[in-house]
Design an enzyme around this catalytic site. Sequence first.
Site, short mmCIF file in Angstrom:
data_model
loop_
_atom_site.label_atom_id
_atom_site.label_comp_id
_atom_site.label_asym_id
_atom_site.label_seq_id
_atom_site.Cartn_x
_atom_site.Cartn_y
_atom_site.Cartn_z
N GLY A 142 -5.12 -0.83 5.53
CA GLY A 142 -5.48 -1.55 6.75
C GLY A 142 -6.84 -1.23 7.33
N CYS A 177 2.22 -6.96 10.14
CA CYS A 177 2.05 -5.71 9.39
C CYS A 177 3.44 -5.24 9.00
CB CYS A 177 1.36 -4.66 10.26
SG CYS A 177 1.30 -3.03 9.49
N SER A 232 0.83 -1.20 0.00
CA SER A 232 0.00 0.00 0.00
C SER A 232 0.87 1.26 0.00
CB SER A 232 -0.89 -0.01 1.23
OG SER A 232 -0.11 -0.18 2.40
N HIS A 250 4.82 -2.48 8.76
CA HIS A 250 5.43 -1.39 9.52
C HIS A 250 5.98 -1.82 10.88
CE1 HIS A 250 3.37 0.99 6.55
NE2 HIS A 250 3.71 2.13 7.10
N CYS A 299 2.34 -6.78 1.57
CA CYS A 299 1.42 -6.05 2.43
C CYS A 299 0.55 -7.08 3.12
CB CYS A 299 0.56 -5.11 1.58
SG CYS A 299 -0.79 -4.31 2.47
N ASN A 300 0.52 -7.05 4.42
CA ASN A 300 -0.25 -8.07 5.15
C ASN A 300 -1.74 -7.94 4.87
OD1 ASN A 300 1.57 -9.50 7.51
ND2 ASN A 300 2.38 -7.56 6.82
#
Length: 271
Positions: free
Chosen positions: A46, A187, A14, A189, A76-77
């Site tokens: 998310g 995630c 994303s 991040h 991206c999870n």
Amino acid sequence: MRHDRHSAIGVFDSGIGGLTVLRALHERLPQESTVYLGDTARVPYGTKSGDVVTRYSVKNAEALLEYGVKLLVVACNTASSVAIPTLRQELPIPVLGVIEPGAKAAAQVSKTGHIAVIGTPGTVKSGAYQRALLAERPGVQVEALACPLFVPLADEGWVEGEVPALVAKQYLSGLARTQVDTLVLGCTHYPLLSKVISQVVGPAVTLVDSAKAVAQRAAEVLGERDLLKTGLSAVERHYLVTDVPDRFIEVGSRFLGRPLSGARQIDLKFG
Ligand code: DGL
């Protein structure tokens, strides 16, 4: 566009978070060229519905296919948790998400069989990690928690000190009172916040970052299909974004762990 063993690996997220996965890919497969697409115009995924994230994911994949990529890594999870079946159905190349390799690594690491997963609200709601962990290790007990504030904190580079520590405590202190011995950073991040996360959950809890497991799986998938690059042809690394690239370059260097240059803006057409 046709692909062969000299084609690049396509990676999308994303936004910038997927660069943590790209970094692991570069370390595991340094000879491979990559094209990374960050959908910075539509981030965050998310907090969006599964249908919308799937639609965005298909557009990202189509843009990467134009580069003739030989493998798609969904870094991206949130997108991995909802869009993989559609992408596998629609694309002529292998598609690898971050959930299965991460769940496999966690299932192997846990001794108590009590595993926690943290991710975006979309990832947690999808139940994808819960399903993947149970498939890897039947009987495993899974706690899933959404930690949405970790994403803006990592984006700001606010990964140490009082504020992230307080947020981590608010989200995770309950886990310290359970039998959980493994925590999946579900995630892209969250690996940047692993220090404060670890301080809250304690040293007895092993943190699992799926990036390395994904890179390993990518190497296996390419090997199985005879698509690993051979010879000494030049390594190309392209970066595409859907909004202006300035901030991607600035924050992305932190995620990638080295200066990032040459990101190009593209437009994804939504009909
Ligand atoms: N890349 C997303 C993930 O791994 C986090 C950022 C977002 O919400 O888009 O789930």
